[in-house]
Design an enzyme around this catalytic site. Structure first.
Site, short mmCIF file in Angstrom:
data_model
loop_
_atom_site.label_atom_id
_atom_site.label_comp_id
_atom_site.label_asym_id
_atom_site.label_seq_id
_atom_site.Cartn_x
_atom_site.Cartn_y
_atom_site.Cartn_z
N GLU A 49 0.74 -1.10 -0.22
CA GLU A 49 0.04 0.03 -0.27
C GLU A 49 0.54 0.87 -0.12
O GLU A 49 0.81 2.23 -0.62
CB GLU A 49 -0.65 0.31 0.93
N PHE A 111 -11.71 -7.41 13.66
CA PHE A 111 -11.36 -7.48 12.73
C PHE A 111 -10.77 -6.64 11.68
O PHE A 111 -11.17 -6.21 11.07
CB PHE A 111 -11.40 -8.78 11.84
N GLN A 112 -9.79 -5.99 11.57
CA GLN A 112 -9.30 -4.76 10.78
C GLN A 112 -9.86 -3.93 11.33
O GLN A 112 -9.74 -3.03 9.54
CB GLN A 112 -8.83 -5.39 9.45
N LYS A 161 -17.91 -1.61 5.22
CA LYS A 161 -17.84 -1.74 3.98
C LYS A 161 -19.81 -2.13 3.90
O LYS A 161 -20.35 -2.33 2.56
CB LYS A 161 -17.71 -3.83 3.88
N MET A 469 23.46 9.68 3.89
CA MET A 469 23.67 10.95 4.82
C MET A 469 23.76 10.94 5.90
O MET A 469 23.79 11.68 6.66
CB MET A 469 21.99 11.91 4.49
#
Length: 555
Positions: A49, A111-112, A161, A469
């Site tokens: 993602e 969940f999630q 959803k 760096m």
């Protein structure tokens, strides 16, 4: 026409003339991905993602259009956070869709489930949790408007959803009415007149141009201003490519790793004309000694930036392109060259330089050769670190918007997916990624996406086997006590490229660069060039913390 909210979402994107969406599916986004199956919108399946949001970011920077990505709930949404913050810091217009658990489960630690609107509130221009499916088309219309107007930025829409599966009557609004959100585009006429008078009285003006020039597509007006008043131009890092890199009035980048000429010019100017820039700490150094004898004109579309870090004498809130279009007719052509003669003397006295060895491959030479081959006419994406600063110093951009890089947040791993988004947005253009061996390993799984989408990106790795760096900072501030910066193991990047069916090269010396880099850049399809360079090479000059930008050192 009745349809599910998920189908309406896709229909709204089509109404916005969206061509591509970057995403990764999950259970909470099944309705949306199912609706996309029947759409003309091209869905790019990334490998992570974070790759989706950075690709949408690169797409937006390269095309000037809103970038869009889609991720599922929970970890899918949280994997977007770094990219959202990156776009917020650099004022990039994005609309991000995240799936969410059904409304009946919100707040139950399902969940999630994660409160992504709460998490991203400080790093989005606005965000929404959609509870009423009928409001979704209006929310999407508003989101695109907010993301792309005023000071651009990311807007997130979180879609449960069950809301996505709800049937609604589709009606996409034609207009946007947002009470309290009225960006100012036209500058105050009196302040513009005052700026013109101040310019006419100045004898040592410097134009300090930032990323706002790119966002407002004001490069033509910037060039006209510089040539009309015969004033040198310096860029912030985000402003690079807004002014031709080979123009005699160009000073290069200013600030922490800026040219000594740019820093001396700003320190000694009597008028600083700041255009679409925010006086951030990497530019100003010690604030009390930044342009200490200068009057300051500051043009910015975000009123919160004006006067935030430095005292401003002529504040102008507005779109920089429109303000310059109003200002230019008020200015007379200047012919006095005394200030420019001083500038030329500094350029000769303080050029960018590095030691050249007979055999050792210098990273600066790679960038110089890249410029020579492309003649500045390419979209160059970078990651973050020493390689990024060498691009800023040694690549002379010709094309406005030609630099695609992470500025404010400094996000390692940005470059590869951002280059991917830029190439998808501009399929006929040359896109080159310059990255480091540390940065590319953060998102190198997107090599799979690049090959799946047949993107002809040319990847140049400046490989010094360290976090360059950070190592440089440890040399300067920690007396050379190097900690957690050396990579004891690396993949063979040329072999890695072949694993992804990408043509690979390994360059070990100057002769390899001369002979093989032109071949690599002209080869069809994606190419990876692994340049083996020394860990001892540092970015110079450098302004130490707490020092004036006129006190740069070599380290």
């Amino acid at each position: 026409m009745e349809m599910t909210a998920a189908e309406a979402l896709v229909k709204c994107l089509e109404k916005e003339q969206l061509e591509v969406i970057f995403g990764y599916p999950g259970g909470a986004t099944l309705p949306v991905h199912d609706a996309l199956h029947h759409s003309s919108i091209r869905h790019i399946l990334v490998r992570h993602e974070q790759g989706a949001v950075h690709a949408a970011d690169g797409y937006a920077r390269a095309t000037g259009r809103v970038g869009v990505c889609l991720a599922t709930s929970g970890p899918g949404a949280t994997n977007l956070i770094t990219g959202i913050a990156n776009a917020y810091m650099d004022s990039v217009p994005l609309v991000l869709f995240t799936g969410q658990v059904p409304t009946s489960q919100v707040g139950t630690d399902a969940f999630q489930e994660v409160d992504i609107t709460g998490i991203t509130m400080p790093i989005t221009k606005h965000n929404y949790l959609v509870k009423d499916a009928a409001q979704l088309p209006r929310i999407i219309k508003n989101a695109f408007h907010i993301a792309s107007t005023g000071r651009p930025g990311p807007v997130l829409i979180d879609l449960p959803k069950d809301v996505a599966q709800t049937m609604i009557e589709f009606n996409y609004p034609e207009t946007v009415q947002l009470r309290g959100y009225k960006p100012t585009y036209r500058g105050h006429a009196g302040k513009i007149a005052e700026a013109a008078r101040l310019i006419a009285r100045s004898s040592r003006p410097v134009i300090y141009a930032g990323g706002g020039i790119i966002n407002s597509r004001a490069s033509k007006e910037l060039l006209a201003l510089a040539e009309t008043i015969n004033a040198p131009v310096t860029n912030t890092f985000m402003g690079l490519s807004s002014f031709p890199g080979d123009h005699p009035l160009f000073l290069g980048m200013l600030g922490l790793h800026g040219t000594r000429t740019a820093n001396l010019a700003v320190t000694n100017c009597d008028l600083l004309i700041a255009l679409g820039a925010r006086f951030d700490d990497r530019v100003t150094g010690k604030i009390a000694e930044f342009a200490p004898r200068a009057g300051v004109i500051h043009v910015d579309i975000d009123p919160a930036e004006i006067g935030k870090n430095v005292q401003v004498h002529v504040p102008i809130v507005g779109d920089v392109k429109m303000v310059l279009q109003e200002l230019l007719p008020r200015l007379e052509k200047r012919s006095d060259t005394r200030w420019l003669e001083q500038i030329e003397a500094w350029k000769k006295e303080h050029p960018l330089r590095y030691e050249t060895g007979a055999e050792e491959l210098k990273p600066q030479y790679v960038i110089e050769k890249l410029y020579e081959i492309t003649r500045g006419d390419a979209y160059v994406a970078t990651d973050v670190g020493q390689h990024q600063m060498w691009v800023a110093q040694y690549y002379r951009f010709k094309r406005p918007g030609g630099l695609i890089s992470s500025g404010g947040l400094g996000t390692m791993g940005f470059g590869l997916p951002a280059a991917m988004g830029a190439q998808i947005g501009l399929p006929g253009e040359r896109v080159v990624l310059v990255t480091g061996d540390g940065s590319i390993q953060m998102t190198m799984q997107e090599l799979g996406t690049i090959m799946e989408q047949e993107l002809p990106i040319k990847i140049i790795i400046l490989n010094n086997h360290v976090l360059g760096m950070v190592r440089q900072l440890q040399k300067v501030y920690c007396e050379g006590r190097y900690m957690a910066v050396d990579f004891k193991f690396h993949p063979d990047f040329e072999t890695l490229a072949r694993a992804y069916r990408i043509k690979g090269y390994t360059l070990r010396n100057k002769e390899d660069v001369d002979n093989l880099l032109p071949e690599a850049l002209e080869s069809p399809g994606a190419v990876l060039v692994n340049c083996l360079v020394s860990a001892e090479e540092n970015v110079n000059p450098m302004v130490l913390a707490g020092k004036s930008i006129s006190e740069a050192i070599d380290c």
